[in-house]
Structure formats: C-alpha cells, structure tokens
Design a protein around this motif. Structure first.
Motif, PDB file in Angstrom:
ATOM      1  N   GLY A  43       0.312  -5.568  -3.781  1.00 28.91           N
ATOM      2  CA  GLY A  43       1.579  -6.052  -3.834  1.00 28.91           C
ATOM      3  C   GLY A  43       2.351  -5.217  -5.102  1.00 28.91           C
ATOM      4  N   LEU A  44       1.668  -4.328  -5.764  1.00 26.07           N
ATOM      5  CA  LEU A  44       2.297  -3.443  -6.761  1.00 26.07           C
ATOM      6  C   LEU A  44       3.053  -2.247  -6.491  1.00 26.07           C
ATOM      7  CD1 LEU A  44      -0.960  -3.726  -9.063  1.00 26.07           C
ATOM      8  CD2 LEU A  44       0.895  -4.989  -9.100  1.00 26.07           C
ATOM      9  N   ALA A  45       3.092  -2.031  -5.238  1.00 27.86           N
ATOM     10  CA  ALA A  45       4.108  -0.874  -4.680  1.00 27.86           C
ATOM     11  C   ALA A  45       4.542  -0.984  -3.419  1.00 27.86           C
ATOM     12  CB  ALA A  45       3.257   0.422  -4.573  1.00 27.86           C
ATOM     13  N   LYS A  46       5.592  -0.638  -3.147  1.00 28.12           N
ATOM     14  CA  LYS A  46       5.980  -0.776  -1.653  1.00 28.12           C
ATOM     15  C   LYS A  46       6.034   0.709  -1.168  1.00 28.12           C
ATOM     16  CE  LYS A  46       8.677  -4.815  -2.466  1.00 28.12           C
ATOM     17  NZ  LYS A  46      10.109  -5.622  -2.439  1.00 28.12           N
ATOM     18  N   THR A  47       5.702   1.745  -1.383  1.00 28.51           N
ATOM     19  CA  THR A  47       5.697   3.205  -0.992  1.00 28.51           C
ATOM     20  C   THR A  47       5.360   3.258   0.392  1.00 28.51           C
ATOM     21  OG1 THR A  47       4.960   3.686  -3.215  1.00 28.51           O
ATOM     22  CG2 THR A  47       4.897   5.470  -1.603  1.00 28.51           C
ATOM     23  N   LYS A  48       6.256   4.003   1.216  1.00 29.58           N
ATOM     24  CA  LYS A  48       5.930   4.323   2.757  1.00 29.58           C
ATOM     25  C   LYS A  48       5.230   5.612   2.600  1.00 29.58           C
ATOM     26  CE  LYS A  48       9.395   1.564   5.204  1.00 29.58           C
ATOM     27  NZ  LYS A  48       8.295   0.678   5.701  1.00 29.58           N
ATOM     28  N   ILE A  49       4.210   5.804   3.334  1.00 29.74           N
ATOM     29  CA  ILE A  49       3.346   6.804   3.172  1.00 29.74           C
ATOM     30  C   ILE A  49       3.692   7.741   4.675  1.00 29.74           C
ATOM     31  CG2 ILE A  49       0.939   7.856   3.268  1.00 29.74           C
ATOM     32  CD1 ILE A  49       0.015   5.398   2.002  1.00 29.74           C
ATOM     33  N   VAL A  50       4.116   8.837   4.594  1.00 26.99           N
ATOM     34  CA  VAL A  50       4.643   9.558   5.720  1.00 26.99           C
ATOM     35  C   VAL A  50       3.721  10.956   5.582  1.00 26.99           C
ATOM     36  CG1 VAL A  50       6.408  10.860   7.128  1.00 26.99           C
ATOM     37  CG2 VAL A  50       6.947   8.785   5.954  1.00 26.99           C
TER      38      VAL A  50
ATOM     39  N   LEU B  60      -1.918   4.801  -3.640  1.00 23.04           N
ATOM     40  CA  LEU B  60      -0.710   4.102  -3.270  1.00 23.04           C
ATOM     41  C   LEU B  60      -0.899   2.877  -2.431  1.00 23.04           C
ATOM     42  CD1 LEU B  60       1.801   7.194  -3.245  1.00 23.04           C
ATOM     43  CD2 LEU B  60       1.841   5.380  -4.878  1.00 23.04           C
ATOM     44  N   PHE B  61      -1.631   3.323  -1.406  1.00 27.39           N
ATOM     45  CA  PHE B  61      -2.057   2.228  -0.544  1.00 27.39           C
ATOM     46  C   PHE B  61      -2.736   0.919  -1.207  1.00 27.39           C
ATOM     47  CE2 PHE B  61      -5.331   0.225   2.336  1.00 27.39           C
ATOM     48  CZ  PHE B  61      -4.105  -0.318   3.382  1.00 27.39           C
ATOM     49  N   ILE B  62      -3.560   1.291  -2.231  1.00 31.99           N
ATOM     50  CA  ILE B  62      -4.272   0.057  -2.653  1.00 31.99           C
ATOM     51  C   ILE B  62      -3.408  -0.564  -3.544  1.00 31.99           C
ATOM     52  CG2 ILE B  62      -6.015  -0.349  -4.691  1.00 31.99           C
ATOM     53  CD1 ILE B  62      -7.826   2.037  -3.688  1.00 31.99           C
ATOM     54  N   LEU B  63      -2.457   0.156  -4.120  1.00 30.48           N
ATOM     55  CA  LEU B  63      -1.210  -0.569  -5.096  1.00 30.48           C
ATOM     56  C   LEU B  63      -0.366  -1.383  -4.125  1.00 30.48           C
ATOM     57  CD1 LEU B  63      -0.428   2.348  -7.422  1.00 30.48           C
ATOM     58  CD2 LEU B  63      -1.559   0.263  -8.091  1.00 30.48           C
ATOM     59  N   LYS B  64      -0.216  -0.902  -3.150  1.00 29.88           N
ATOM     60  CA  LYS B  64       0.426  -1.643  -1.924  1.00 29.88           C
ATOM     61  C   LYS B  64      -0.177  -2.705  -1.584  1.00 29.88           C
ATOM     62  CE  LYS B  64       1.762   0.520   1.842  1.00 29.88           C
ATOM     63  NZ  LYS B  64       2.464   1.374   2.674  1.00 29.88           N
ATOM     64  N   PHE B  65      -1.546  -2.832  -1.415  1.00 28.68           N
ATOM     65  CA  PHE B  65      -2.435  -3.852  -0.893  1.00 28.68           C
ATOM     66  C   PHE B  65      -2.385  -4.940  -2.002  1.00 28.68           C
ATOM     67  CE2 PHE B  65      -6.436  -6.267  -1.244  1.00 28.68           C
ATOM     68  CZ  PHE B  65      -6.597  -6.610   0.224  1.00 28.68           C
TER      69      PHE B  65
ATOM     70  N   GLN C 129       2.013   6.051 -15.265  1.00 27.84           N
ATOM     71  CA  GLN C 129       3.102   6.346 -16.299  1.00 27.84           C
ATOM     72  C   GLN C 129       4.365   6.386 -15.686  1.00 27.84           C
ATOM     73  OE1 GLN C 129       1.446   9.636 -18.592  1.00 27.84           O
ATOM     74  NE2 GLN C 129      -0.932   8.759 -18.459  1.00 27.84           N
ATOM     75  N   LEU C 130       4.363   6.561 -14.518  1.00 27.66           N
ATOM     76  CA  LEU C 130       5.881   6.777 -13.970  1.00 27.66           C
ATOM     77  C   LEU C 130       6.728   5.323 -14.187  1.00 27.66           C
ATOM     78  CD1 LEU C 130       4.961   8.452 -10.615  1.00 27.66           C
ATOM     79  CD2 LEU C 130       5.888   9.311 -12.502  1.00 27.66           C
ATOM     80  N   LYS C 131       7.910   5.408 -14.295  1.00 26.97           N
ATOM     81  CA  LYS C 131       8.727   4.514 -14.576  1.00 26.97           C
ATOM     82  C   LYS C 131       9.182   3.470 -13.303  1.00 26.97           C
ATOM     83  CE  LYS C 131      11.592   6.354 -18.162  1.00 26.97           C
ATOM     84  NZ  LYS C 131      12.983   7.134 -18.735  1.00 26.97           N
ATOM     85  N   GLU C 132       8.929   4.236 -12.026  1.00 31.69           N
ATOM     86  CA  GLU C 132       9.264   3.725 -10.922  1.00 31.69           C
ATOM     87  C   GLU C 132       8.277   4.291  -9.887  1.00 31.69           C
ATOM     88  OE1 GLU C 132      12.862   2.551  -7.903  1.00 31.69           O
ATOM     89  OE2 GLU C 132      12.962   4.341  -9.297  1.00 31.69           O
ATOM     90  N   LEU C 133       7.421   3.763  -9.049  1.00 27.65           N
ATOM     91  CA  LEU C 133       6.826   4.231  -8.049  1.00 27.65           C
ATOM     92  C   LEU C 133       7.680   4.690  -6.886  1.00 27.65           C
ATOM     93  CD1 LEU C 133       3.697   1.981  -8.015  1.00 27.65           C
ATOM     94  CD2 LEU C 133       3.782   4.288  -8.765  1.00 27.65           C
ATOM     95  N   PRO C 134       7.456   5.869  -6.323  1.00 26.89           N
ATOM     96  CA  PRO C 134       8.187   6.183  -5.127  1.00 26.89           C
ATOM     97  C   PRO C 134       8.476   5.248  -4.069  1.00 26.89           C
ATOM     98  CG  PRO C 134       6.076   7.244  -5.097  1.00 26.89           C
ATOM     99  CD  PRO C 134       6.128   6.403  -6.339  1.00 26.89           C
ATOM    100  N   SER C 135       9.722   5.179  -3.277  1.00 24.52           N
ATOM    101  CA  SER C 135       9.977   4.590  -2.178  1.00 24.52           C
ATOM    102  C   SER C 135       9.206   5.080  -1.029  1.00 24.52           C
ATOM    103  CB  SER C 135      11.396   4.321  -1.890  1.00 24.52           C
ATOM    104  OG  SER C 135      11.894   3.923  -2.920  1.00 24.52           O
TER     105      SER C 135
END
Length: 227
Positions: free
Chosen positions: A174-181, A167-172, A144-150
């Motif tokens: 190609g739907l997100a580019k979120t860095k997990i710290v 977030l990792f699955i979405l990145k897998f 529901q977010l307008k933009e996923l976090p960087s």
C-alpha cells in the motif's frame, strides 16, 4: 497435554497471515484478473495530466524503441523521470535531447541511473550478484524520490525487472499506486523475452507487437506494430 482445540486455535493463528497475504495478492496481482478489452493503443489514461511518468531506457535498441513509443504520448503533460542503467550514457543523452524538443517544459524532469542488472554475456554467478546490487540500487533510488510515479513504461532492458518488482512490492504494502505498463520489443515475434516472462504476472498492461504473441499469452494486448 495440548488439547485438540488449542491445536486448532494455533493452526488458525498461523494460517491467518498466510490467508491475508493470498487475499492481498488477489487484490493487487494483475495476472489473477481477467484481461479487459481496451479497444485502442492509448496506454496512458487521459485524466492524469500533471502526474508523474517514469520511463525506462536501455541499450541494444530499447531506447530507440521507447523514444518512438513516446510519440504516442503527450509527454509534456507529465512530470518525467528518465531511468537508465549504469554505463548507458547514450540513453541519457537521447533523453535530454528529447526533453529539449518538448513544446513546453513547465513540468519537472529528472534522471536516474540504476545499477545494471545483467551485462550481455555475463556468467550466471556474476549476474546474480549484479541483480542483487541492482535491486539495492533501485530501492535506494526510489525511496529518495519526492513522489513515486503514477505509471512506469518498460520495454525490456534487464534492469527494468528489479524496478518493476520493487514498485509492485511497494504497491502490495500500500505504499505505491504505480501502474506498470510493459511493451514487448518488436524483435520478439514468437516468444517473450526473459524480462517479458518475468513481468507478465505483475504488469497492469502487457502489450505485444505481434499477433502470434497475443494469441499465445492470454493477458497480452495487441494493436499492431507501435514503433
């Protein structure tokens, strides 16, 4: 009868998806890459002004530690998404107090409440159900977010595990580019928390606050006590 060549073709066709999945994991899974020498504790890239940062809060001292960690970040340069677990009203209050003390409020800030993954002392069967509900709640909130976090900052509350894995699955895909710290809690001196163990393979940066842990876990970064 099916010929050997036909069997070989079928085997290759069946193997192709598996091979593609493995190759994609190699690309996106941080744990298969060598740890880079960072050289400082600046866990936010300096060239992301105006991007979105997600901050996970949590009871049991996690929120206090996270607020102290944020003193190293010019948070006013980012759009902020504050995340807490259901039933944790005190963390939301502290987030709003932090927002009020920012030097500028030009960029946006929003607050998310996710279903809590596991309560303290909860039985295993009950915690499994809670975790499933947390995954569903987290997924629904993220889409529901307008933009996923960087970037997402985590420091150990149980609800951060569903958040990071979705977030990792979405990145897998190609739907997100979120860095997990992930920054391990100061209370963890000799071994990682359960959240830390689960997130070590998928975190882009994994920071510990005791040298023992840095020596024990190859991917762990150590810069001394940060809180």
């Amino acid at each position: 009868m099916v010929s050997e060549s036909q069997l070989a073709i079928k085997a290759v066709v069946l193997l192709i998806p598996f091979i593609l999945i493995v190759l994609r994991l190699v690309v996106v899974l941080p744990s298969v890459k060598l740890r880079k020498s960072i050289g400082n504790d600046n866990f936010i890239a300096p060239n992301v002004h105006g991007s979105t940062i997600m901050i996970m809060l949590g009871s049991g001292g996690h929120t206090g530690e996270m607020i102290r960690l944020l003193s190293k970040v010019k948070l006013e340069n980012f759009n902020r998404i504050w995340v807490s677990s259901s039933g944790d009203s005190s963390s939301l209050i502290k987030a709003k107090e932090y927002e009020e003390n920012l030097k500028t409020n030009q960029l946006s800030s929003i607050y998310l409440t996710l279903y809590r993954a596991r309560k303290v002392g909860e039985s295993i069967p009950s915690s499994i159900i809670s975790t499933i509900k947390s995954f569903i709640s987290t997924f629904n909130s993220l889409i529901q977010l307008k933009e996923l976090p960087s970037l997402v900052l985590l420091n150990g509350p149980g609800t951060c595990v569903p958040l990071a894995y979705i977030l990792f699955i979405l990145k897998f895909f190609g739907l997100a580019k979120t860095k997990i710290v992930y920054i391990e809690s100061l209370a963890r001196v000799n071994k990682l928390s359960l959240s830390g163990k689960l997130l070590l393979p998928i975190s882009d940066r994994f920071i510990v606050q005791w040298e023992k842990l840095a020596l024990k876990y190859e991917r762990a970064e150590f810069y001394g006590i940060l809180v």
